[in-house]
Enzyme design. Structure first.
Site, PDB file in Angstrom:
ATOM      1  N   ILE A  22       0.879  -1.162   0.000  1.00  0.00           N
ATOM      2  CA  ILE A  22       0.000   0.000   0.000  1.00  0.00           C
ATOM      3  C   ILE A  22       0.920   1.216   0.000  1.00  0.00           C
ATOM      4  CG2 ILE A  22      -0.183  -0.153   2.525  1.00  0.00           C
ATOM      5  CD1 ILE A  22      -2.874   1.216   2.379  1.00  0.00           C
ATOM      6  N   SER A  23       0.707   2.130  -0.946  1.00  0.00           N
ATOM      7  CA  SER A  23       1.613   3.270  -1.112  1.00  0.00           C
ATOM      8  C   SER A  23       1.597   4.175   0.112  1.00  0.00           C
ATOM      9  CB  SER A  23       1.219   4.081  -2.349  1.00  0.00           C
ATOM     10  OG  SER A  23       1.358   3.314  -3.518  1.00  0.00           O
ATOM     11  N   GLN A  24       2.711   4.871   0.336  1.00  0.00           N
ATOM     12  CA  GLN A  24       2.784   5.796   1.462  1.00  0.00           C
ATOM     13  C   GLN A  24       1.791   6.935   1.248  1.00  0.00           C
ATOM     14  OE1 GLN A  24       6.998   6.860   0.142  1.00  0.00           O
ATOM     15  NE2 GLN A  24       6.459   8.634   1.397  1.00  0.00           N
TER      16      GLN A  24
END
Length: 218
Positions: free
Chosen positions: A68-70
């Site tokens: 999950i992207s920052q």
């Protein structure tokens, strides 16, 4: 004297508020994007054992060698795509756990999110179900091919890095539309392409780190 356990909803809300203030300090100025990030509970999209890190500015594993992207990257990509316009009909390539699709649902008219890994798609559905977002549609598909049956799209956002922009995605971009994708292997940069007729104009932004965009389905 008995002690009442902490309210997880309140704790989550406070953590999200701190995340949003950090995003603001990091340069995110689009209030609609910040409001969407405040509303969507990121901790609900990661494993319970990682929930304590859900509002840190870091990517987190979601299984199957995906992440999950920052929060900063999610906010930044959407802010760039929204500059001076609305997102409209939006395609997300790489739905993952469903978090970015949830954020997009609050700033786009419609969101079509494709995922090539079946168990991740199933997890995204489970994660999104409690939020009851009527404008999000998930599809099991090879993201390189886009989603021709739902094209054209005003906005396409790709959550995986490629050597070049897949031709199918460019073809499915509506006139005046924008496409955001990380390009490169070791050295990746965010690249936005705008379509003007049959001409595609590219703008390059900051360095990022994404998992690779793969072909086929699993």
């Amino acid at each position: 004297m008995s002690m009442r356990p902490p309210d997880p909803g309140q704790a989550s809300s406070r953590a999200r508020a701190r995340m949003v203030e950090r995003l603001r300090a990091q340069g995110i100025a689009d209030e609609k994007v910040l409001a969407a990030m405040m509303q969507i509970p990121r901790h609900a999209f990661v494993d319970e054992g990682l929930a304590f890190s859900a509002y840190d500015d870091t990517a987190l594993p979601i299984g199957y060698q995906q992440t999950i992207s920052q929060p900063l990257v999610v906010a930044r990509m959407i802010e760039i795509l929204r500059a001076g316009r609305e997102l409209g009909r939006t395609l997300e390539v790489g739905a993952g756990c469903g978090y970015q699709a949830a954020v997009l649902s609050l700033v786009a008219t419609e969101v079509f999110a494709v995922e090539r890994i079946r168990p991740l798609l199933d997890r995204a559905r489970e994660n999104l179900r409690p939020l009851r977002l009527p404008n999000v549609r998930l599809k099991y598909a090879d993201g390189n091919l886009g989603l021709p049956e739902a094209a054209p799209f005003d906005t396409i956002i790709v959550a995986a890095a490629a050597a070049g922009i897949p031709g199918s995605l460019k073809e499915q971009l509506a006139p005046g539309g924008r496409l955001m994708i990380p390009l490169g292997s070791a050295d990746q940069r965010l690249v936005m392409t705008e379509r003007h007729g049959n001409i595609f104009r590219e703008s390059r932004f900051e360095a990022v780190r994404f998992v690779p965009l793969l072909t086929g389905t699993e």
